[in-house]
Design an enzyme around this catalytic site. Structure first.
Site, PDB file in Angstrom:
ATOM      1  N   TYR A 279      43.362 -35.659  -8.876  1.00  0.00           N
ATOM      2  CA  TYR A 279      44.701 -36.238  -8.712  1.00  0.00           C
ATOM      3  C   TYR A 279      44.806 -36.858  -7.316  1.00  0.00           C
ATOM      4  O   TYR A 279      44.738 -36.159  -6.308  1.00  0.00           O
ATOM      5  CB  TYR A 279      45.739 -35.138  -8.906  1.00  0.00           C
TER       6      TYR A 279
ATOM      7  N   LYS B  19      43.464 -39.242 -11.929  1.00  0.00           N
ATOM      8  CA  LYS B  19      44.851 -39.678 -12.051  1.00  0.00           C
ATOM      9  C   LYS B  19      45.190 -40.446 -10.786  1.00  0.00           C
ATOM     10  O   LYS B  19      45.204 -39.877  -9.684  1.00  0.00           O
ATOM     11  CB  LYS B  19      45.762 -38.469 -12.224  1.00  0.00           C
TER      12      LYS B  19
END
Length: 309
Positions: free
Chosen positions: A139, A167
């Site tokens: 992330y 992400k």
């Protein structure tokens, strides 16, 4: 849950954590939120992310929430758990906890608070990956957390078998192309910022971790599927309607904004745990006005295969 290359696709709301008035964990209410999202046709769940107030939860509470999500989902959708900790040791402990409680994957942040150097960030990810067998989504959110996981850094993690996805929440959609040029299809690309989702999916993102889709899950999943299927003429009116609310996902008070919107539509409470305080009167009025306009102009959704309600 099977191969993430087959199941980590579509819109995954970053689920809110519900609290009682005294700020204790409300597992019953959180379970209702999870069940409603699944019933509305979301493709997966992210628990204990930023929107889930990860850093305001104890490790025991995280374990309760993960177990709740796994038992509520019952294999119908993947359950991915946010790992946002101060040190690699703490993060590894959370990864082990997530696996023990039935999670299907991890969404791992760089070390929290400390703005790490690239080699420190990469060492952190490798330590967490070695702590469990769960597949990992890296992330990246440099606007919020200061540490930037660049495409070049991600490429150096290609040898870590369990790191399978990323992400991207920087807002720079070019990074999806850069990662693909560097690593081919090695990593599953996810959009992580609501107000660039159409652009990200058009550039190859196969998943979307969304904040505001907690409030409008059918609209979020429909929007994602329309863009994925190149039905842009049908997607654009929904995107235009959704955009003022999607911008809330990029604010520092995104959690308060999203939970207030959830409360307005009866999907949860607007209570956040300190240090997050309620929006002030002017901020609350701004969000309420946005929601009133959105609800008054809610678009009819084309058929994309969502379950009927």
């Amino acid at each position: 849950m099977s191969d993430p290359r087959k199941t980590w696709r579509g819109m995954f709301p970053a689920v809110t954590t519900q609290f009682h008035a005294d700020f204790t964990l409300d597992l019953e209410a959180t379970g209702r939120v999870i069940e409603a999202l699944i019933r509305d046709g979301v493709s997966g769940l992210v628990m204990c992310g930023t929107v889930g107030e990860n850093c305001s939860l104890t490790r025991a509470e995280k374990g309760e929430l993960i177990a709740l999500a796994a038992s509520t989902a019952r294999g119908r959708v993947p359950v991915i758990v946010g790992v946002a900790e101060y040190t690699p040791v703490f993060a590894a402990e959370t990864a082990k906890l997530a696996q023990a409680k039935g999670a299907n994957g991890l969404m791992v942040m760089p070390p929290m608070v400390y703005p790490a150097k690239p080699r420190e960030t990469l060492a952190h990810f490798r330590t967490v990956a070695a702590a469990s067998d769960l597949p990992i989504m890296i992330y990246n959110n440099p606007p919020s957390y200061r540490t930037d996981v660049t495409p070049a850094m991600l490429a150096t993690l290609a040898d870590v078998e369990t790191i399978v996805a990323f992400k991207e929440s920087s807002g720079d959609t070019r990074r999806l192309v850069d990662v693909r040029n560097m690593t081919g299809d090695r990593f599953i690309p996810f959009c992580g910022l609501d107000d660039v989702v159409l652009e990200c999916v058009a550039l190859g993102a196969v998943g979307w971790v969304s904040g505001m889709s907690n409030v409008f899950p059918r609209e979020g999943e429909t929007l994602f599927r329309l863009v994925r299927d190149n039905r842009l003429a049908e997607a654009m009116p929904i995107y235009d309607w959704f955009m003022p609310l999607l911008h809330l996902d990029a604010r520092s008070d995104l959690v308060q904004c999203i939970k207030l919107c959830e409360h307005i539509v009866g999907r949860g409470t607007d209570l956040t745990r300190p240090p997050r305080l309620a929006l002030d009167a002017a901020e609350r009025a701004e969000v309420e006005a946005m929601m009133a306009k959105a609800l008054a102009n809610r678009p009819a959704l084309p058929d994309v295969g969502l379950p009927s309600v």
